[in-house]
Scaffold this motif. Structure first.
Motif, PDB file in Angstrom:
ATOM      1  N   SER A 124       8.656 -10.148   3.262  1.00 54.52           N
ATOM      2  CA  SER A 124       7.704  -9.715   2.241  1.00 54.52           C
ATOM      3  C   SER A 124       7.365  -8.230   2.314  1.00 54.52           C
ATOM      4  O   SER A 124       6.629  -7.729   1.466  1.00 54.52           O
ATOM      5  CB  SER A 124       6.396 -10.524   2.362  1.00 54.52           C
ATOM      6  OG  SER A 124       6.621 -11.893   2.121  1.00 54.52           O
ATOM      7  N   SER A 126       9.343  -5.390   2.065  1.00 53.28           N
ATOM      8  CA  SER A 126      10.018  -4.509   1.111  1.00 53.28           C
ATOM      9  C   SER A 126       9.932  -3.051   1.579  1.00 53.28           C
ATOM     10  O   SER A 126      10.334  -2.731   2.691  1.00 53.28           O
ATOM     11  CB  SER A 126       9.414  -4.684  -0.285  1.00 53.28           C
ATOM     12  OG  SER A 126      10.119  -3.916  -1.249  1.00 53.28           O
ATOM     13  N   GLU A 184       1.908   3.121  -0.920  1.00 53.01           N
ATOM     14  CA  GLU A 184       2.170   2.589  -2.260  1.00 53.01           C
ATOM     15  C   GLU A 184       2.117   3.706  -3.301  1.00 53.01           C
ATOM     16  O   GLU A 184       2.953   3.764  -4.216  1.00 53.01           O
ATOM     17  CB  GLU A 184       1.146   1.507  -2.608  1.00 53.01           C
ATOM     18  CG  GLU A 184       1.345   0.933  -4.008  1.00 53.01           C
ATOM     19  CD  GLU A 184       0.347  -0.159  -4.354  1.00 53.01           C
ATOM     20  OE1 GLU A 184       0.313  -0.568  -5.530  1.00 53.01           O
ATOM     21  OE2 GLU A 184      -0.395  -0.601  -3.453  1.00 53.01           O
ATOM     22  N   ARG A 188       5.004   4.860  -5.967  1.00 50.99           N
ATOM     23  CA  ARG A 188       4.725   4.922  -7.408  1.00 50.99           C
ATOM     24  C   ARG A 188       5.110   6.279  -7.985  1.00 50.99           C
ATOM     25  O   ARG A 188       5.586   6.378  -9.120  1.00 50.99           O
ATOM     26  CB  ARG A 188       3.241   4.651  -7.670  1.00 50.99           C
ATOM     27  CG  ARG A 188       2.850   3.189  -7.562  1.00 50.99           C
ATOM     28  CD  ARG A 188       1.412   2.966  -8.012  1.00 50.99           C
ATOM     29  NE  ARG A 188       1.047   1.570  -7.914  1.00 50.99           N
ATOM     30  CZ  ARG A 188       1.346   0.649  -8.830  1.00 50.99           C
ATOM     31  NH1 ARG A 188       2.025   1.005  -9.919  1.00 50.99           N
ATOM     32  NH2 ARG A 188       0.975  -0.604  -8.674  1.00 50.99           N
ATOM     33  N   GLY A 203      11.900  -1.695  -7.682  1.00 47.92           N
ATOM     34  CA  GLY A 203      10.580  -1.616  -8.292  1.00 47.92           C
ATOM     35  C   GLY A 203       9.515  -1.065  -7.361  1.00 47.92           C
ATOM     36  O   GLY A 203       9.751  -0.807  -6.177  1.00 47.92           O
ATOM     37  N   ARG A 206       4.655  -4.310  -4.749  1.00 48.03           N
ATOM     38  CA  ARG A 206       3.941  -5.436  -5.352  1.00 48.03           C
ATOM     39  C   ARG A 206       2.728  -5.796  -4.487  1.00 48.03           C
ATOM     40  O   ARG A 206       2.723  -5.543  -3.276  1.00 48.03           O
ATOM     41  CB  ARG A 206       4.859  -6.658  -5.462  1.00 48.03           C
ATOM     42  CG  ARG A 206       6.194  -6.370  -6.135  1.00 48.03           C
ATOM     43  CD  ARG A 206       6.039  -5.889  -7.555  1.00 48.03           C
ATOM     44  NE  ARG A 206       7.338  -5.652  -8.190  1.00 48.03           N
ATOM     45  CZ  ARG A 206       7.497  -5.054  -9.358  1.00 48.03           C
ATOM     46  NH1 ARG A 206       6.440  -4.619 -10.019  1.00 48.03           N
ATOM     47  NH2 ARG A 206       8.700  -4.876  -9.868  1.00 48.03           N
ATOM     48  N   HIS A 208       1.714  -8.578  -3.188  1.00 52.17           N
ATOM     49  CA  HIS A 208       1.973  -9.425  -2.022  1.00 52.17           C
ATOM     50  C   HIS A 208       2.675  -8.642  -0.909  1.00 52.17           C
ATOM     51  O   HIS A 208       2.530  -8.966   0.272  1.00 52.17           O
ATOM     52  CB  HIS A 208       2.792 -10.657  -2.418  1.00 52.17           C
ATOM     53  CG  HIS A 208       4.244 -10.391  -2.670  1.00 52.17           C
ATOM     54  ND1 HIS A 208       4.725  -9.891  -3.870  1.00 52.17           N
ATOM     55  CD2 HIS A 208       5.343 -10.546  -1.870  1.00 52.17           C
ATOM     56  CE1 HIS A 208       6.033  -9.757  -3.806  1.00 52.17           C
ATOM     57  NE2 HIS A 208       6.441 -10.148  -2.604  1.00 52.17           N
ATOM     58  N   GLN A 209       3.417  -7.595  -1.280  1.00 52.85           N
ATOM     59  CA  GLN A 209       4.071  -6.764  -0.272  1.00 52.85           C
ATOM     60  C   GLN A 209       3.042  -5.895   0.448  1.00 52.85           C
ATOM     61  O   GLN A 209       3.096  -5.738   1.671  1.00 52.85           O
ATOM     62  CB  GLN A 209       5.147  -5.903  -0.940  1.00 52.85           C
ATOM     63  CG  GLN A 209       6.279  -6.731  -1.536  1.00 52.85           C
ATOM     64  CD  GLN A 209       7.134  -5.949  -2.520  1.00 52.85           C
ATOM     65  OE1 GLN A 209       6.803  -4.822  -2.902  1.00 52.85           O
ATOM     66  NE2 GLN A 209       8.238  -6.551  -2.951  1.00 52.85           N
TER      67      GLN A 209
END
Length: 227
Positions: A124, A126, A184, A188, A203, A206, A208-209
């Motif tokens: 999870s 990533s 994050e 982005r 991508g 997320r 959950h990541q």
């Protein structure tokens, strides 16, 4: 004197020089496949520009195998490594993208056919795999060469710098969230400004990541956290 006609003494063969250590980018012994073969279909992991290793990097001694194994395993839930696996490539490889793939392969091998809690956690993470690799190298590989990643270009901050910042800090709920959000935002930026993304992750980060990384930090032993 020696009798005439006696055979000449057999020359002593020269001692062969020790074979060179494999390059950091090579697949470590015990892995199943070359790194590039495990990138998912459609990955944007692009060929990277080769960089010469810093002077003296090749001579940096690796930690003792048992010490390195104990250090790396300390970052994962108990029972993750049912079978002993090598981790020397984590120290030898300054490309966290490749080291992350190799570490995933060893998590699978270490599970000895089972699905461990460490494997579930890793699945999870990533993008955050890169940060975990950096944290492990900082703690377990004294004297290792700095991480090497392509520059994304303005206005995005260099990924190496961001990973370095996120790799250090506290592990409380608040600190873990701040660290996760900082990384994050960096990811982005790559998408918002259409910067090059030579990574196999698809991508932006997320929820959950991000939560998986926060949970990873909060479960670490206190010695692995630096307030």
């Amino acid at each position: 004197g020696r009798a005439t006609g006696s055979p000449a003494p057999t020359p002593v063969p020269a001692v062969a020089a020790p074979s060179a250590l494999p390059a950091a980018s090579e697949t470590p012994e015990g892995t199943d496949a070359p790194v590039d073969s495990v990138a998912p279909e459609g990955s944007d992991l692009a060929p990277e520009t080769s960089h010469s290793a810093p002077a003296g990097a090749a001579s940096t001694p690796l930690p003792a195998e048992a010490d390195l194994r104990a250090c790396v395993e300390d970052f994962f839930p108990q029972g993750t490594f049912v079978r002993k696996v090598p981790f020397d490539y984590v120290c030898a490889n300054d490309n966290p993208r490749k080291a992350a793939v190799m570490l995933h392969q060893q998590l699978v091998k270490g599970g000895a056919g089972g699905v461990t809690e460490g494997m579930r956690m890793w699945s999870s993470l990533s993008w955050y795999e890169l940060v975990v690799v950096s944290m492990i190298r900082d703690a377990c590989c004294p004297g290792a060469s700095p991480l090497d990643l392509p520059e994304p270009g303005e206005p995005c901050a260099p990924m190496v710098d961001v990973i370095g910042k996120v790799s250090r800090g506290g592990c409380t709920q608040e600190a873990a969230r701040e660290r996760a959000m900082l990384f994050e935002e960096s990811v982005r930026c790559l998408y918002a400004h259409e910067r090059p993304r030579p990574y196999r992750y698809q991508g932006v980060v997320r929820p959950h990541q991000r939560m998986a990384f926060e949970d990873f930090l909060q479960r670490l032993p206190p010695a692995r956290c630096t307030p």
